[in-house]
Design an enzyme around this catalytic site. Structure first.
Site, PDB file in Angstrom:
ATOM      1  N   LEU A 138       0.842  -1.064  -0.792  1.00 16.52           N
ATOM      2  CA  LEU A 138      -0.710   0.140  -0.033  1.00 16.52           C
ATOM      3  C   LEU A 138       0.856   0.923   0.147  1.00 16.52           C
ATOM      4  CD1 LEU A 138      -2.802  -0.703   2.570  1.00 16.52           C
ATOM      5  CD2 LEU A 138      -2.857  -0.536   0.288  1.00 16.52           C
ATOM      6  N   ASP A 139       1.020   2.193  -0.761  1.00 14.13           N
ATOM      7  CA  ASP A 139       1.622   3.579  -0.584  1.00 14.13           C
ATOM      8  C   ASP A 139       1.208   3.727   0.730  1.00 14.13           C
ATOM      9  OD1 ASP A 139       1.183   3.411  -3.425  1.00 14.13           O
ATOM     10  OD2 ASP A 139      -0.356   4.999  -3.859  1.00 14.13           O
ATOM     11  N   GLN A 140       2.407   4.794   1.078  1.00 20.36           N
ATOM     12  CA  GLN A 140       3.088   4.796   2.687  1.00 20.36           C
ATOM     13  C   GLN A 140       1.465   6.321   2.856  1.00 20.36           C
ATOM     14  OE1 GLN A 140       6.577   7.060   2.158  1.00 20.36           O
ATOM     15  NE2 GLN A 140       6.412   7.993   4.594  1.00 20.36           N
ATOM     16  N   THR A 142      -1.281   5.806   2.424  1.00 23.57           N
ATOM     17  CA  THR A 142      -2.584   5.033   1.886  1.00 23.57           C
ATOM     18  C   THR A 142      -3.172   3.412   3.579  1.00 23.57           C
ATOM     19  OG1 THR A 142      -2.433   5.154   0.066  1.00 23.57           O
ATOM     20  CG2 THR A 142      -3.826   2.862   1.206  1.00 23.57           C
ATOM     21  N   ARG A 239      -5.440   6.288  -7.369  1.00 18.42           N
ATOM     22  CA  ARG A 239      -5.173   8.028  -6.998  1.00 18.42           C
ATOM     23  C   ARG A 239      -5.055   8.799  -8.406  1.00 18.42           C
ATOM     24  NH1 ARG A 239       0.027   7.466  -3.275  1.00 18.42           N
ATOM     25  NH2 ARG A 239       0.385  10.087  -3.678  1.00 18.42           N
TER      26      ARG A 239
END
Length: 295
Positions: A138-140, A142, A239
């Site tokens: 997961l993105d930082q 998120t 995003r």
């Protein structure tokens, strides 16, 4: 030497099939692992070794044993970090589903780095002589549910189940604007951004197919809470797609320059998990963060 053993009762066969077909088609074991299992006779049927072309039927008992040498996964080299505890949403012998905090990286990007979710999981698992294996990320910025493997035997199967969207993830996001269509699909290929190597862009270089589905579930002033499912797994897909249709995610530091919120409101909310080897379905939910409720 580590060993990982699975004892499975064959179910749901419509006709008899070979042991090899069962391992490949039902259990999703890669060919190179089936080769190792066959070579060392580490698959038994009803407590007996049978050649891979022999057939099996429902209610047969299959025993599979993996060993370290079966796997050519790179050494994890994860440093355990016990400075933060992890919030476990689900755990069995093979995997964890962890509730990732917003602002924490999924994995280290350089040697001896700590402070990431995988470092915290490594610290937790080392206490029982196990290691953490990355399955997806997961993105930082998120938050929410993320799967972490506990042994190398489950890694290729979980990765395949995610790639094929058999393991299904549902996200929540607060975005700018009110939608004219309350449900929809965004089918726009995503590639690299030529102006910023951190970013991705619709129709950028090396674009690949990307499909996102959304459903508006709440509106407040000029903002919308949307439920999102992704049918492909491109970097920054949600995003980029939300920005592309004019509804960037609130607080997104890369794709929403006008946002005055310092927290990106994107959350991995629900996970339809398929457990490797036993292929049981589990529905796991991650608590909705407070910042999602007060907007």
């Amino acid at each position: 030497m580590h060993k990982w053993t699975y004892q499975i009762i064959v179910q749901n066969l419509k006709s008899t099939i070979s042991i090899r077909e069962y391992l490949s088609q039902y259990l999703l074991i890669p060919k190179h692992l089936i080769f190792s299992l066959r070579k060392d006779k580490r698959v038994t049927v009803n407590k007996k070794y049978l050649p891979m072309n022999f057939t099996i039927k429902n209610d047969d008992h299959i025993k599979i044993t993996f060993i370290d040498n079966d796997f050519n996964l790179p050494t994890q080299n994860l440093l355990p970090d016990n400075s933060q505890s992890i919030k476990i949403l689900f755990e069995n012998n093979d995997l964890l589903v962890v509730n990732k905090k917003r602002g924490i990286k999924t994995h280290p990007n350089k040697p001896k780095e700590i402070g990431t979710l995988l470092n915290f999981c490594e610290g937790y698992l080392n206490k029982s002589n196990q290691n953490a294996y990355m399955i997806h990320r997961l993105d930082q910025e998120t938050s929410g549910a993320i799967i972490v493997g506990k042994n190398p035997a489950v890694v290729p199967i979980l990765v395949r189940l995610i790639k094929e969207k058999t393991i299904h993830r549902t996200y929540l996001a607060w975005v700018n604007g009110i939608f004219h269509k309350k449900t929809g699909k965004i089918n726009l290929p995503i590639g690299y951004d030529q102006t910023d190597k951190r970013k991705r862009a619709v129709n950028g270089p090396n674009s690949k197919k990307a499909l996102t589905e959304y459903q508006v579930i709440k509106e407040y002033k000029n903002e919308s809470l949307v439920k999102i499912n992704i049918q492909t797994g491109r970097t920054h897909q949600i995003r980029v797609h939300m920005q592309a249709i004019g509804h960037p995610i609130i607080g997104d530091p890369l794709y929403n320059e006008k946002s005055n919120v310092d927290k990106m409101l994107l959350h991995s909310w629900k996970l339809k998990l398929i457990t490797p080897y036993y292929m049981q379905t589990k529905i796991i939910s991650s608590p909705i963060p407070e910042e999602f409720k007060i907007i």
